[in-house]
Design a protein around this motif. Structure first.
Motif, PDB file in Angstrom:
ATOM      1  N   GLU A 266       0.832  -1.206   0.000  1.00 32.83           N
ATOM      2  CA  GLU A 266       0.000   0.000   0.000  1.00 32.83           C
ATOM      3  C   GLU A 266       0.864   1.253   0.000  1.00 32.83           C
ATOM      4  O   GLU A 266       1.871   1.329   0.703  1.00 32.83           O
ATOM      5  CB  GLU A 266      -0.915   0.009   1.222  1.00 32.83           C
ATOM      6  CG  GLU A 266      -1.845   1.214   1.289  1.00 32.83           C
ATOM      7  CD  GLU A 266      -2.653   1.248   2.575  1.00 32.83           C
ATOM      8  OE1 GLU A 266      -2.834   2.357   3.126  1.00 32.83           O
ATOM      9  OE2 GLU A 266      -3.069   0.161   3.057  1.00 32.83           O
TER      10      GLU A 266
ATOM     11  N   GLU B 177      -3.366   3.693  -2.460  1.00 35.70           N
ATOM     12  CA  GLU B 177      -3.494   2.682  -3.513  1.00 35.70           C
ATOM     13  C   GLU B 177      -2.806   1.388  -3.080  1.00 35.70           C
ATOM     14  O   GLU B 177      -1.793   1.421  -2.386  1.00 35.70           O
ATOM     15  CB  GLU B 177      -2.904   3.184  -4.830  1.00 35.70           C
ATOM     16  CG  GLU B 177      -3.686   4.357  -5.416  1.00 35.70           C
ATOM     17  CD  GLU B 177      -3.185   4.774  -6.779  1.00 35.70           C
ATOM     18  OE1 GLU B 177      -3.986   5.373  -7.531  1.00 35.70           O
ATOM     19  OE2 GLU B 177      -2.006   4.515  -7.107  1.00 35.70           O
TER      20      GLU B 177
ATOM     21  N   ALA C 256      -8.112   2.744   1.543  1.00 39.22           N
ATOM     22  CA  ALA C 256      -7.319   2.597   0.320  1.00 39.22           C
ATOM     23  C   ALA C 256      -8.087   1.754  -0.697  1.00 39.22           C
ATOM     24  O   ALA C 256      -9.054   1.059  -0.354  1.00 39.22           O
ATOM     25  CB  ALA C 256      -5.975   1.936   0.633  1.00 39.22           C
ATOM     26  N   LYS C 257      -7.638   1.815  -1.943  1.00 46.78           N
ATOM     27  CA  LYS C 257      -8.295   1.083  -3.026  1.00 46.78           C
ATOM     28  C   LYS C 257      -7.305   0.125  -3.686  1.00 46.78           C
ATOM     29  O   LYS C 257      -6.174   0.500  -4.006  1.00 46.78           O
ATOM     30  CB  LYS C 257      -8.834   2.059  -4.079  1.00 46.78           C
ATOM     31  CG  LYS C 257      -9.527   1.379  -5.262  1.00 46.78           C
ATOM     32  CD  LYS C 257     -10.146   2.384  -6.196  1.00 46.78           C
ATOM     33  CE  LYS C 257     -10.714   1.713  -7.460  1.00 46.78           C
ATOM     34  NZ  LYS C 257     -11.713   0.681  -7.142  1.00 46.78           N
TER      35      LYS C 257
ATOM     36  N   LYS D  27      -5.729  -1.501  -6.583  1.00 45.94           N
ATOM     37  CA  LYS D  27      -5.565  -1.050  -7.966  1.00 45.94           C
ATOM     38  C   LYS D  27      -5.093  -2.170  -8.887  1.00 45.94           C
ATOM     39  O   LYS D  27      -5.568  -2.289 -10.021  1.00 45.94           O
ATOM     40  CB  LYS D  27      -4.563   0.104  -8.002  1.00 45.94           C
ATOM     41  CG  LYS D  27      -4.385   0.752  -9.366  1.00 45.94           C
ATOM     42  CD  LYS D  27      -3.417   1.944  -9.263  1.00 45.94           C
ATOM     43  CE  LYS D  27      -3.277   2.666 -10.597  1.00 45.94           C
ATOM     44  NZ  LYS D  27      -2.312   3.811 -10.493  1.00 45.94           N
ATOM     45  N   TYR D  28      -4.132  -2.971  -8.407  1.00 42.46           N
ATOM     46  CA  TYR D  28      -3.565  -4.038  -9.239  1.00 42.46           C
ATOM     47  C   TYR D  28      -3.501  -5.354  -8.463  1.00 42.46           C
ATOM     48  O   TYR D  28      -3.315  -5.371  -7.237  1.00 42.46           O
ATOM     49  CB  TYR D  28      -2.144  -3.690  -9.692  1.00 42.46           C
ATOM     50  CG  TYR D  28      -2.057  -2.530 -10.654  1.00 42.46           C
ATOM     51  CD1 TYR D  28      -2.581  -2.628 -11.939  1.00 42.46           C
ATOM     52  CD2 TYR D  28      -1.421  -1.355 -10.277  1.00 42.46           C
ATOM     53  CE1 TYR D  28      -2.478  -1.559 -12.823  1.00 42.46           C
ATOM     54  CE2 TYR D  28      -1.321  -0.286 -11.151  1.00 42.46           C
ATOM     55  CZ  TYR D  28      -1.857  -0.392 -12.426  1.00 42.46           C
ATOM     56  OH  TYR D  28      -1.766   0.658 -13.300  1.00 42.46           O
TER      57      TYR D  28
ATOM     58  N   THR E  99     -13.411  -5.874  -6.789  1.00 39.03           N
ATOM     59  CA  THR E  99     -12.775  -4.568  -6.578  1.00 39.03           C
ATOM     60  C   THR E  99     -12.543  -3.759  -7.849  1.00 39.03           C
ATOM     61  O   THR E  99     -12.163  -2.589  -7.770  1.00 39.03           O
ATOM     62  CB  THR E  99     -11.403  -4.749  -5.898  1.00 39.03           C
ATOM     63  OG1 THR E  99     -10.528  -5.458  -6.787  1.00 39.03           O
ATOM     64  CG2 THR E  99     -11.532  -5.508  -4.589  1.00 39.03           C
TER      65      THR E  99
ATOM     66  N   ALA F 195     -10.096  -4.161  -9.654  1.00 41.76           N
ATOM     67  CA  ALA F 195      -8.643  -4.060  -9.836  1.00 41.76           C
ATOM     68  C   ALA F 195      -8.233  -4.797 -11.098  1.00 41.76           C
ATOM     69  O   ALA F 195      -8.909  -5.726 -11.546  1.00 41.76           O
ATOM     70  CB  ALA F 195      -7.925  -4.645  -8.626  1.00 41.76           C
TER      71      ALA F 195
ATOM     72  N   VAL G 106       1.854   2.723  -8.127  1.00 40.08           N
ATOM     73  CA  VAL G 106       0.960   2.459  -6.997  1.00 40.08           C
ATOM     74  C   VAL G 106       1.264   3.523  -5.946  1.00 40.08           C
ATOM     75  O   VAL G 106       2.271   3.457  -5.236  1.00 40.08           O
ATOM     76  CB  VAL G 106       1.190   1.048  -6.418  1.00 40.08           C
ATOM     77  CG1 VAL G 106       0.260   0.808  -5.224  1.00 40.08           C
ATOM     78  CG2 VAL G 106       0.981  -0.024  -7.477  1.00 40.08           C
ATOM     79  N   GLY G 107       0.401   4.516  -5.867  1.00 41.58           N
ATOM     80  CA  GLY G 107       0.662   5.624  -4.951  1.00 41.58           C
ATOM     81  C   GLY G 107       1.964   6.308  -5.314  1.00 41.58           C
ATOM     82  O   GLY G 107       2.182   6.725  -6.452  1.00 41.58           O
TER      83      GLY G 107
END
Length: 468
Positions: A19, A23, A45-46, A48-49, A70, A72, A97-98
Protein backbone atom coordinates in the motif's frame (compact mmCIF):
# COMPACT_ATOMS: atom_id res chain seq x y z
CA UNK A 1 4.56 2.53 2.25
CA UNK A 2 3.20 -0.70 3.72
CA UNK A 3 4.44 -4.16 2.72
CA UNK A 4 2.82 -7.10 4.46
CA UNK A 5 3.63 -10.74 3.80
CA UNK A 6 0.59 -12.92 4.39
CA UNK A 7 2.05 -16.38 4.85
CA UNK A 8 -0.05 -19.55 4.80
CA UNK A 9 1.84 -22.39 6.44
CA UNK A 10 -0.28 -25.24 5.08
CA UNK A 11 0.63 -24.23 1.53
CA UNK A 12 4.03 -22.76 2.45
CA UNK A 13 2.84 -19.78 0.38
CA UNK A 14 3.39 -16.05 0.66
CA UNK A 15 0.92 -13.48 -0.66
CA UNK A 16 1.70 -9.78 -0.42
CA UNK A 17 -0.26 -6.64 0.44
CA UNK A 18 1.45 -3.42 -0.73
CA UNK A 19 0.00 0.00 0.00
CA UNK A 20 1.14 3.53 -0.84
CA UNK A 21 -0.77 6.79 -0.63
CA UNK A 22 -4.23 5.19 -0.75
CA UNK A 23 -3.49 2.68 -3.51
CA UNK A 24 -2.93 -1.06 -3.06
CA UNK A 25 -1.31 -3.88 -5.02
CA UNK A 26 -1.82 -7.53 -4.11
CA UNK A 27 0.68 -10.15 -5.26
CA UNK A 28 -0.30 -13.83 -5.60
CA UNK A 29 -3.46 -13.68 -3.44
CA UNK A 30 -5.11 -16.71 -1.88
CA UNK A 31 -8.51 -17.76 -3.18
CA UNK A 32 -10.36 -16.31 -0.18
CA UNK A 33 -9.94 -12.59 -0.81
CA UNK A 34 -12.11 -10.79 1.73
CA UNK A 35 -9.22 -10.18 4.13
CA UNK A 36 -7.38 -8.14 1.48
CA UNK A 37 -10.50 -6.10 0.80
CA UNK A 38 -11.09 -5.53 4.52
CA UNK A 39 -7.51 -4.42 5.04
CA UNK A 40 -7.69 -1.89 2.21
CA UNK A 41 -11.09 -0.61 3.38
CA UNK A 42 -9.82 -0.17 6.93
CA UNK A 43 -6.94 1.95 5.59
CA UNK A 44 -9.26 3.93 3.29
CA UNK A 45 -7.32 2.60 0.32
CA UNK A 46 -8.30 1.08 -3.03
CA UNK A 47 -6.91 -2.10 -4.57
CA UNK A 48 -5.57 -1.05 -7.97
CA UNK A 49 -3.57 -4.04 -9.24
CA UNK A 50 -3.40 -7.80 -8.70
CA UNK A 51 0.02 -9.03 -9.77
CA UNK A 52 0.47 -12.71 -10.55
CA UNK A 53 4.01 -14.03 -10.73
CA UNK A 54 2.90 -17.00 -12.89
CA UNK A 55 0.12 -19.55 -13.29
CA UNK A 56 0.37 -21.32 -9.96
CA UNK A 57 0.21 -25.10 -9.88
CA UNK A 58 0.09 -25.77 -6.15
CA UNK A 59 -2.88 -23.57 -5.25
CA UNK A 60 -5.80 -21.68 -6.78
CA UNK A 61 -5.05 -17.98 -6.66
CA UNK A 62 -7.67 -15.36 -5.79
CA UNK A 63 -7.03 -13.05 -8.75
CA UNK A 64 -10.33 -13.65 -10.57
CA UNK A 65 -12.58 -13.17 -7.54
CA UNK A 66 -10.59 -10.20 -6.24
CA UNK A 67 -10.83 -8.46 -9.61
CA UNK A 68 -14.58 -9.06 -9.75
CA UNK A 69 -15.07 -7.59 -6.27
CA UNK A 70 -12.78 -4.57 -6.58
CA UNK A 71 -12.41 -3.77 -10.31
CA UNK A 72 -8.64 -4.06 -9.84
CA UNK A 73 -6.61 -5.01 -12.90
CA UNK A 74 -5.00 -8.45 -13.08
CA UNK A 75 -1.42 -8.42 -14.38
CA UNK A 76 0.50 -11.37 -15.82
CA UNK A 77 3.86 -11.55 -17.52
CA UNK A 78 4.55 -11.83 -21.26
CA UNK A 79 3.14 -14.86 -23.12
CA UNK A 80 0.40 -15.55 -20.56
CA UNK A 81 -2.99 -16.44 -22.04
CA UNK A 82 -6.13 -16.20 -19.92
CA UNK A 83 -9.88 -16.70 -20.33
CA UNK A 84 -10.58 -13.50 -18.37
CA UNK A 85 -9.60 -9.85 -18.72
CA UNK A 86 -5.99 -9.26 -17.74
CA UNK A 87 -3.09 -7.00 -18.59
CA UNK A 88 -0.46 -9.13 -20.31
CA UNK A 89 2.45 -6.88 -19.51
CA UNK A 90 5.69 -6.36 -21.36
CA UNK A 91 9.11 -6.92 -19.86
CA UNK A 92 10.13 -3.86 -17.81
CA UNK A 93 6.61 -2.39 -17.89
CA UNK A 94 6.14 -0.01 -14.95
CA UNK A 95 3.02 0.24 -12.79
CA UNK A 96 2.47 3.16 -10.41
CA UNK A 97 0.96 2.46 -7.00
CA UNK A 98 0.66 5.62 -4.95
CA UNK A 99 4.16 7.06 -4.56
CA UNK A 100 5.98 3.85 -5.50
CA UNK A 101 6.45 1.93 -8.74
CA UNK A 102 6.39 -1.79 -9.46
CA UNK A 103 8.31 -2.99 -12.53
CA UNK A 104 7.61 -6.34 -14.13
CA UNK A 105 10.77 -8.31 -14.84
CA UNK A 106 10.09 -11.21 -17.20
CA UNK A 107 11.98 -14.19 -15.76
CA UNK A 108 11.02 -17.34 -17.70
CA UNK A 109 12.27 -20.68 -16.46
CA UNK A 110 9.92 -22.01 -13.80
CA UNK A 111 7.22 -21.34 -16.39
CA UNK A 112 7.42 -19.31 -19.58
CA UNK A 113 5.28 -16.44 -18.27
CA UNK A 114 7.05 -16.34 -14.88
CA UNK A 115 7.83 -12.82 -13.77
CA UNK A 116 9.27 -11.03 -10.76
CA UNK A 117 8.08 -7.62 -9.57
CA UNK A 118 10.66 -5.01 -8.57
CA UNK A 119 9.38 -2.40 -6.13
CA UNK A 120 11.05 1.01 -6.18
CA UNK A 121 10.40 3.43 -3.35
CA UNK A 122 9.21 7.03 -3.77
CA UNK A 123 12.79 8.11 -4.44
CA UNK A 124 13.18 5.59 -7.27
CA UNK A 125 15.51 3.29 -5.32
CA UNK A 126 15.27 -0.48 -5.79
CA UNK A 127 13.73 -1.65 -2.53
CA UNK A 128 12.33 -5.18 -2.86
CA UNK A 129 11.75 -7.93 -5.39
CA UNK A 130 8.74 -10.21 -5.27
CA UNK A 131 10.38 -13.21 -6.85
CA UNK A 132 7.50 -15.67 -7.22
CA UNK A 133 8.81 -19.15 -7.99
CA UNK A 134 11.83 -17.81 -9.88
CA UNK A 135 13.96 -17.37 -6.75
CA UNK A 136 13.33 -18.90 -3.36
CA UNK A 137 15.49 -18.53 -0.29
CA UNK A 138 18.03 -21.31 -0.68
CA UNK A 139 16.68 -22.60 -3.97
CA UNK A 140 15.06 -21.76 -7.30
CA UNK A 141 11.80 -22.87 -8.89
CA UNK A 142 11.68 -26.34 -10.40
CA UNK A 143 11.88 -26.19 -14.20
CA UNK A 144 9.84 -29.28 -15.05
CA UNK A 145 6.26 -28.11 -14.55
CA UNK A 146 5.77 -26.20 -17.81
CA UNK A 147 7.25 -28.68 -20.27
CA UNK A 148 5.20 -28.48 -23.44
CA UNK A 149 5.77 -29.70 -26.98
CA UNK A 150 9.44 -29.41 -27.78
CA UNK A 151 10.25 -27.43 -24.61
CA UNK A 152 12.06 -29.71 -22.15
CA UNK A 153 12.94 -29.23 -18.50
CA UNK A 154 16.52 -28.66 -19.61
CA UNK A 155 15.36 -25.85 -21.91
CA UNK A 156 13.40 -24.28 -19.06
CA UNK A 157 16.37 -24.62 -16.71
CA UNK A 158 18.49 -22.79 -19.28
CA UNK A 159 15.95 -19.96 -19.44
CA UNK A 160 15.94 -19.82 -15.65
CA UNK A 161 19.74 -19.52 -15.56
CA UNK A 162 19.59 -16.54 -17.93
CA UNK A 163 16.72 -14.94 -16.02
CA UNK A 164 18.55 -15.12 -12.72
CA UNK A 165 21.85 -13.87 -14.13
CA UNK A 166 20.38 -11.07 -16.25
CA UNK A 167 17.45 -9.85 -14.16
CA UNK A 168 17.89 -10.81 -10.50
CA UNK A 169 21.58 -11.12 -9.62
CA UNK A 170 22.51 -7.64 -10.93
CA UNK A 171 20.27 -6.09 -8.24
CA UNK A 172 21.94 -4.48 -5.22
CA UNK A 173 22.74 -6.72 -2.27
CA UNK A 174 20.38 -4.85 0.06
CA UNK A 175 17.30 -5.43 -2.11
CA UNK A 176 14.80 -7.46 -0.07
CA UNK A 177 13.65 -10.80 -1.51
CA UNK A 178 10.02 -11.79 -0.97
CA UNK A 179 9.48 -15.28 -2.47
CA UNK A 180 6.19 -17.03 -3.20
CA UNK A 181 7.07 -20.11 -1.13
CA UNK A 182 9.09 -21.42 1.78
CA UNK A 183 10.07 -24.83 3.16
CA UNK A 184 7.45 -27.50 2.56
CA UNK A 185 6.45 -26.41 -0.92
CA UNK A 186 6.68 -28.92 -3.77
CA UNK A 187 7.67 -26.09 -6.13
CA UNK A 188 11.36 -26.45 -5.23
CA UNK A 189 13.78 -29.00 -3.75
CA UNK A 190 15.52 -27.35 -0.79
CA UNK A 191 13.66 -24.22 0.29
CA UNK A 192 14.68 -22.36 3.42
CA UNK A 193 12.41 -22.08 6.44
CA UNK A 194 12.96 -18.32 6.28
CA UNK A 195 10.43 -16.36 4.24
CA UNK A 196 12.22 -13.01 3.78
CA UNK A 197 15.85 -12.44 2.74
CA UNK A 198 18.09 -10.22 0.62
CA UNK A 199 19.81 -10.50 -2.73
CA UNK A 200 23.20 -10.36 -1.01
CA UNK A 201 22.38 -13.25 1.32
CA UNK A 202 21.18 -15.36 -1.60
CA UNK A 203 24.33 -14.70 -3.62
CA UNK A 204 26.32 -16.08 -0.66
CA UNK A 205 24.16 -19.05 0.30
CA UNK A 206 21.97 -20.15 -2.62
CA UNK A 207 23.65 -22.94 -4.58
CA UNK A 208 21.93 -21.82 -7.80
CA UNK A 209 23.42 -18.30 -7.64
CA UNK A 210 27.09 -19.26 -7.48
CA UNK A 211 29.04 -16.70 -9.47
CA UNK A 212 31.34 -19.30 -11.03
CA UNK A 213 28.52 -21.63 -12.08
CA UNK A 214 28.21 -22.44 -15.79
CA UNK A 215 24.85 -22.82 -17.48
CA UNK A 216 25.52 -26.54 -17.98
CA UNK A 217 26.28 -26.99 -14.27
CA UNK A 218 23.16 -25.04 -13.35
CA UNK A 219 20.93 -27.15 -15.61
CA UNK A 220 22.35 -30.35 -14.16
CA UNK A 221 21.97 -29.26 -10.54
CA UNK A 222 18.44 -27.85 -10.74
CA UNK A 223 17.09 -30.84 -12.67
CA UNK A 224 18.87 -33.48 -10.60
CA UNK A 225 16.77 -35.26 -8.01
CA UNK A 226 13.41 -33.75 -9.00
CA UNK A 227 10.53 -35.89 -7.75
CA UNK A 228 7.42 -36.19 -9.94
CA UNK A 229 5.06 -33.26 -9.28
CA UNK A 230 1.76 -33.93 -7.48
CA UNK A 231 -1.01 -35.03 -9.85
CA UNK A 232 -3.26 -32.08 -9.02
CA UNK A 233 -0.76 -29.46 -10.20
CA UNK A 234 -1.91 -29.22 -13.86
CA UNK A 235 -5.54 -29.06 -12.72
CA UNK A 236 -4.78 -26.01 -10.58
CA UNK A 237 -2.91 -24.38 -13.47
CA UNK A 238 -6.03 -24.84 -15.61
CA UNK A 239 -8.22 -23.13 -13.00
CA UNK A 240 -5.77 -20.24 -12.67
CA UNK A 241 -5.76 -19.75 -16.45
CA UNK A 242 -9.47 -20.22 -17.11
CA UNK A 243 -11.17 -19.04 -13.92
CA UNK A 244 -13.15 -20.74 -11.16
CA UNK A 245 -16.18 -20.44 -8.88
CA UNK A 246 -16.36 -17.77 -6.22
CA UNK A 247 -15.26 -19.35 -2.95
CA UNK A 248 -18.33 -17.93 -1.19
CA UNK A 249 -20.52 -20.00 -3.53
CA UNK A 250 -18.38 -23.08 -2.92
CA UNK A 251 -18.73 -22.74 0.85
CA UNK A 252 -22.49 -22.17 0.61
CA UNK A 253 -22.92 -25.31 -1.50
CA UNK A 254 -20.54 -27.51 0.48
CA UNK A 255 -21.20 -26.59 4.12
CA UNK A 256 -24.17 -28.93 4.26
CA UNK A 257 -24.77 -30.83 7.53
CA UNK A 258 -25.83 -34.44 6.96
CA UNK A 259 -27.44 -36.84 9.41
CA UNK A 260 -25.98 -40.35 9.66
CA UNK A 261 -28.65 -41.65 7.30
CA UNK A 262 -28.14 -38.80 4.81
CA UNK A 263 -24.37 -39.31 5.03
CA UNK A 264 -24.73 -43.01 4.17
CA UNK A 265 -27.06 -42.26 1.26
CA UNK A 266 -24.71 -39.61 -0.09
CA UNK A 267 -21.73 -41.99 0.18
CA UNK A 268 -23.58 -44.64 -1.80
CA UNK A 269 -25.07 -42.33 -4.43
CA UNK A 270 -22.09 -40.07 -5.15
CA UNK A 271 -19.18 -42.52 -4.85
CA UNK A 272 -17.60 -39.94 -2.57
CA UNK A 273 -14.35 -40.32 -0.70
CA UNK A 274 -15.01 -40.15 3.04
CA UNK A 275 -12.29 -37.82 4.28
CA UNK A 276 -11.67 -37.77 8.03
CA UNK A 277 -9.70 -34.67 9.02
CA UNK A 278 -9.65 -35.05 12.82
CA UNK A 279 -6.35 -35.43 14.69
CA UNK A 280 -4.60 -38.75 14.11
CA UNK A 281 -4.90 -39.72 17.78
CA UNK A 282 -8.68 -39.47 17.44
CA UNK A 283 -8.77 -41.27 14.11
CA UNK A 284 -6.90 -44.40 15.21
CA UNK A 285 -9.37 -44.96 18.07
CA UNK A 286 -12.33 -45.16 15.72
CA UNK A 287 -13.39 -44.16 12.21
CA UNK A 288 -15.91 -44.94 9.50
CA UNK A 289 -14.73 -48.03 7.60
CA UNK A 290 -12.87 -47.25 4.35
CA UNK A 291 -12.54 -43.55 5.21
CA UNK A 292 -9.24 -41.82 4.49
CA UNK A 293 -7.41 -39.81 7.13
CA UNK A 294 -5.69 -36.53 6.23
CA UNK A 295 -5.62 -34.35 9.33
CA UNK A 296 -6.45 -30.69 8.93
CA UNK A 297 -3.77 -29.74 11.47
CA UNK A 298 -0.95 -31.14 9.33
CA UNK A 299 0.10 -30.37 5.75
CA UNK A 300 -3.54 -30.82 4.84
CA UNK A 301 -4.34 -29.32 1.45
CA UNK A 302 -1.17 -30.42 -0.41
CA UNK A 303 -1.62 -33.99 0.84
CA UNK A 304 -5.24 -34.00 -0.33
CA UNK A 305 -4.05 -32.84 -3.74
CA UNK A 306 -1.24 -35.39 -3.89
CA UNK A 307 -3.29 -38.38 -2.75
CA UNK A 308 -6.87 -37.79 -3.90
CA UNK A 309 -5.56 -36.14 -7.09
CA UNK A 310 -8.84 -35.53 -8.97
CA UNK A 311 -10.17 -32.11 -7.97
CA UNK A 312 -13.66 -33.13 -9.17
CA UNK A 313 -13.80 -36.12 -6.81
CA UNK A 314 -16.86 -35.91 -4.52
CA UNK A 315 -15.84 -35.68 -0.86
CA UNK A 316 -17.75 -36.30 2.36
CA UNK A 317 -16.18 -34.79 5.47
CA UNK A 318 -15.78 -36.01 9.01
CA UNK A 319 -14.31 -33.19 11.08
CA UNK A 320 -14.46 -31.56 14.47
CA UNK A 321 -17.69 -29.64 15.03
CA UNK A 322 -17.21 -25.97 14.21
CA UNK A 323 -14.32 -26.45 11.77
CA UNK A 324 -16.38 -27.42 8.72
CA UNK A 325 -16.07 -24.09 6.90
CA UNK A 326 -12.34 -23.93 7.60
CA UNK A 327 -11.84 -27.38 6.05
CA UNK A 328 -13.95 -26.55 2.99
CA UNK A 329 -11.98 -23.32 2.51
CA UNK A 330 -8.65 -25.10 2.74
CA UNK A 331 -9.79 -27.74 0.25
CA UNK A 332 -10.88 -25.03 -2.18
CA UNK A 333 -7.41 -23.46 -2.01
CA UNK A 334 -6.16 -26.42 -4.02
CA UNK A 335 -9.23 -26.65 -6.26
CA UNK A 336 -11.23 -29.34 -4.45
CA UNK A 337 -14.68 -27.75 -4.66
CA UNK A 338 -16.85 -30.86 -4.75
CA UNK A 339 -17.56 -31.38 -1.04
CA UNK A 340 -20.98 -33.03 -0.82
CA UNK A 341 -21.47 -32.28 2.87
CA UNK A 342 -20.23 -33.15 6.35
CA UNK A 343 -21.32 -35.54 9.09
CA UNK A 344 -23.33 -33.47 11.54
CA UNK A 345 -22.02 -33.92 15.06
CA UNK A 346 -18.80 -35.49 13.75
CA UNK A 347 -17.80 -39.13 14.34
CA UNK A 348 -19.56 -39.36 17.70
CA UNK A 349 -22.98 -39.32 15.98
CA UNK A 350 -21.92 -42.24 13.79
CA UNK A 351 -20.81 -44.18 16.85
CA UNK A 352 -23.97 -43.34 18.83
CA UNK A 353 -26.07 -44.57 15.91
CA UNK A 354 -24.53 -48.01 16.38
CA UNK A 355 -22.91 -48.02 12.96
CA UNK A 356 -19.92 -50.19 12.12
CA UNK A 357 -16.57 -48.63 13.00
CA UNK A 358 -12.97 -49.52 12.33
CA UNK A 359 -9.83 -48.85 14.35
CA UNK A 360 -6.12 -48.68 13.59
CA UNK A 361 -3.60 -50.54 15.71
CA UNK A 362 -0.76 -48.30 16.81
CA UNK A 363 2.30 -49.30 18.85
CA UNK A 364 5.08 -47.34 20.50
CA UNK A 365 8.61 -47.22 19.16
CA UNK A 366 9.66 -49.10 22.31
CA UNK A 367 7.29 -51.94 21.44
CA UNK A 368 8.68 -51.98 17.92
CA UNK A 369 12.17 -52.33 19.38
CA UNK A 370 11.04 -55.38 21.39
CA UNK A 371 9.52 -57.03 18.33
CA UNK A 372 12.00 -56.11 15.61
CA UNK A 373 14.30 -58.70 14.07
CA UNK A 374 15.98 -59.42 10.74
CA UNK A 375 13.57 -59.36 7.76
CA UNK A 376 10.95 -57.67 9.94
CA UNK A 377 8.40 -55.89 7.68
CA UNK A 378 8.90 -52.14 8.38
CA UNK A 379 7.91 -49.50 5.83
CA UNK A 380 9.14 -45.91 6.00
CA UNK A 381 6.71 -43.47 4.32
CA UNK A 382 8.88 -40.38 4.64
CA UNK A 383 10.23 -38.61 1.56
CA UNK A 384 13.20 -40.22 -0.25
CA UNK A 385 15.60 -37.53 1.00
CA UNK A 386 14.57 -38.16 4.60
CA UNK A 387 15.06 -41.88 4.14
CA UNK A 388 18.46 -41.47 2.50
CA UNK A 389 19.58 -39.19 5.32
CA UNK A 390 18.94 -41.81 8.01
CA UNK A 391 16.62 -44.78 8.46
CA UNK A 392 16.01 -48.10 10.21
CA UNK A 393 18.48 -50.48 8.58
CA UNK A 394 15.89 -53.10 7.62
CA UNK A 395 13.17 -50.61 6.59
CA UNK A 396 11.73 -50.34 3.10
CA UNK A 397 11.24 -46.90 1.54
CA UNK A 398 7.65 -46.42 0.38
CA UNK A 399 7.11 -42.62 0.31
CA UNK A 400 3.57 -41.47 1.03
CA UNK A 401 3.67 -39.20 -2.04
CA UNK A 402 3.91 -42.29 -4.25
CA UNK A 403 2.15 -44.86 -2.10
CA UNK A 404 0.05 -46.10 -5.00
CA UNK A 405 3.13 -47.27 -6.89
CA UNK A 406 4.30 -49.28 -3.85
CA UNK A 407 1.03 -51.12 -3.07
CA UNK A 408 2.34 -54.46 -4.35
CA UNK A 409 5.22 -54.31 -1.85
CA UNK A 410 3.03 -54.53 1.25
CA UNK A 411 2.41 -58.08 2.53
CA UNK A 412 -1.15 -59.36 2.48
CA UNK A 413 -0.49 -61.82 5.29
CA UNK A 414 1.18 -61.21 8.63
CA UNK A 415 1.46 -57.86 10.36
CA UNK A 416 3.59 -55.09 8.94
CA UNK A 417 4.56 -51.70 10.39
CA UNK A 418 4.58 -48.19 8.94
CA UNK A 419 6.22 -45.06 10.28
CA UNK A 420 6.99 -41.50 9.20
CA UNK A 421 8.84 -38.69 10.97
CA UNK A 422 6.35 -37.84 13.70
CA UNK A 423 3.17 -39.88 13.27
CA UNK A 424 1.03 -37.83 10.88
CA UNK A 425 1.95 -39.27 7.48
CA UNK A 426 2.04 -42.87 8.71
CA UNK A 427 -1.60 -42.66 9.78
CA UNK A 428 -2.50 -41.25 6.36
CA UNK A 429 -0.68 -44.17 4.74
CA UNK A 430 -2.26 -46.72 7.10
CA UNK A 431 -5.75 -45.38 6.42
CA UNK A 432 -5.25 -45.70 2.68
CA UNK A 433 -3.87 -49.22 3.06
CA UNK A 434 -6.77 -50.18 5.33
CA UNK A 435 -9.26 -48.85 2.79
CA UNK A 436 -7.56 -51.12 0.23
CA UNK A 437 -7.95 -54.19 2.38
CA UNK A 438 -4.64 -54.25 4.25
CA UNK A 439 -6.04 -54.80 7.73
CA UNK A 440 -2.67 -56.13 8.88
CA UNK A 441 -1.07 -52.67 8.94
CA UNK A 442 0.21 -51.31 12.27
CA UNK A 443 1.22 -47.70 12.86
CA UNK A 444 4.31 -46.72 14.84
CA UNK A 445 3.30 -43.80 17.05
CA UNK A 446 5.70 -40.87 17.20
CA UNK A 447 7.49 -41.95 14.02
CA UNK A 448 11.22 -41.70 13.49
CA UNK A 449 11.59 -39.08 16.22
CA UNK A 450 10.51 -41.74 18.73
CA UNK A 451 12.48 -44.51 16.99
CA UNK A 452 15.70 -42.51 17.41
CA UNK A 453 15.25 -42.75 21.19
CA UNK A 454 15.44 -46.55 21.03
CA UNK A 455 18.29 -48.94 20.26
CA UNK A 456 16.81 -50.01 16.93
CA UNK A 457 19.68 -50.29 14.46
CA UNK A 458 19.77 -47.35 12.08
CA UNK A 459 21.96 -46.14 9.24
CA UNK A 460 24.53 -43.38 9.76
CA UNK A 461 23.30 -39.85 9.21
CA UNK A 462 24.23 -38.43 5.80
CA UNK A 463 24.81 -34.69 5.46
CA UNK A 464 21.88 -33.34 3.36
CA UNK A 465 24.29 -31.36 1.16
CA UNK A 466 25.70 -34.62 -0.19
CA UNK A 467 22.32 -36.03 -1.14
CA UNK A 468 21.17 -35.97 -4.74
Amino acid sequence: MIIEQIYTGCLAQGAYYIESNGEVAIIDPLREVQDYINKATKNNAKIKYIFETHFHADFVSGHVTLAEKTDAKIVFGPSAKTNFDAIIAEDNQVFKVGEITITLLHTPGHTMESSCYLLKDKDGKDYAIFSGDTLFLGDVGRPDLAQKGAITQEDLAGYLFDSLRNKVMPLANDVIVYPAHGAGSACGKNLSKETVGTIGEQKKTNYALRADMTKEEFIKEVTDGLLPPPAYFPLNVKLNKEGYKNIDDVIEKSAKPLSVKEFEIAANETNAVVLDVRHQTQFIKGFIPQSIFIGVDGGFAPWVGALIKDIKQPILLVCETGREEEVITRLSRVGFDNVVGYLEGSFSTWKKAGKEIDTLESISAKTLEEKIEENFPVFDVRKPGEFENEHIKIANSTPLDFLNSHISEFPKKGNFYVHCAGGYRSVIAASILKARGFHNVIDVAGGYAAIKKTNIERTTTVCPSTLK
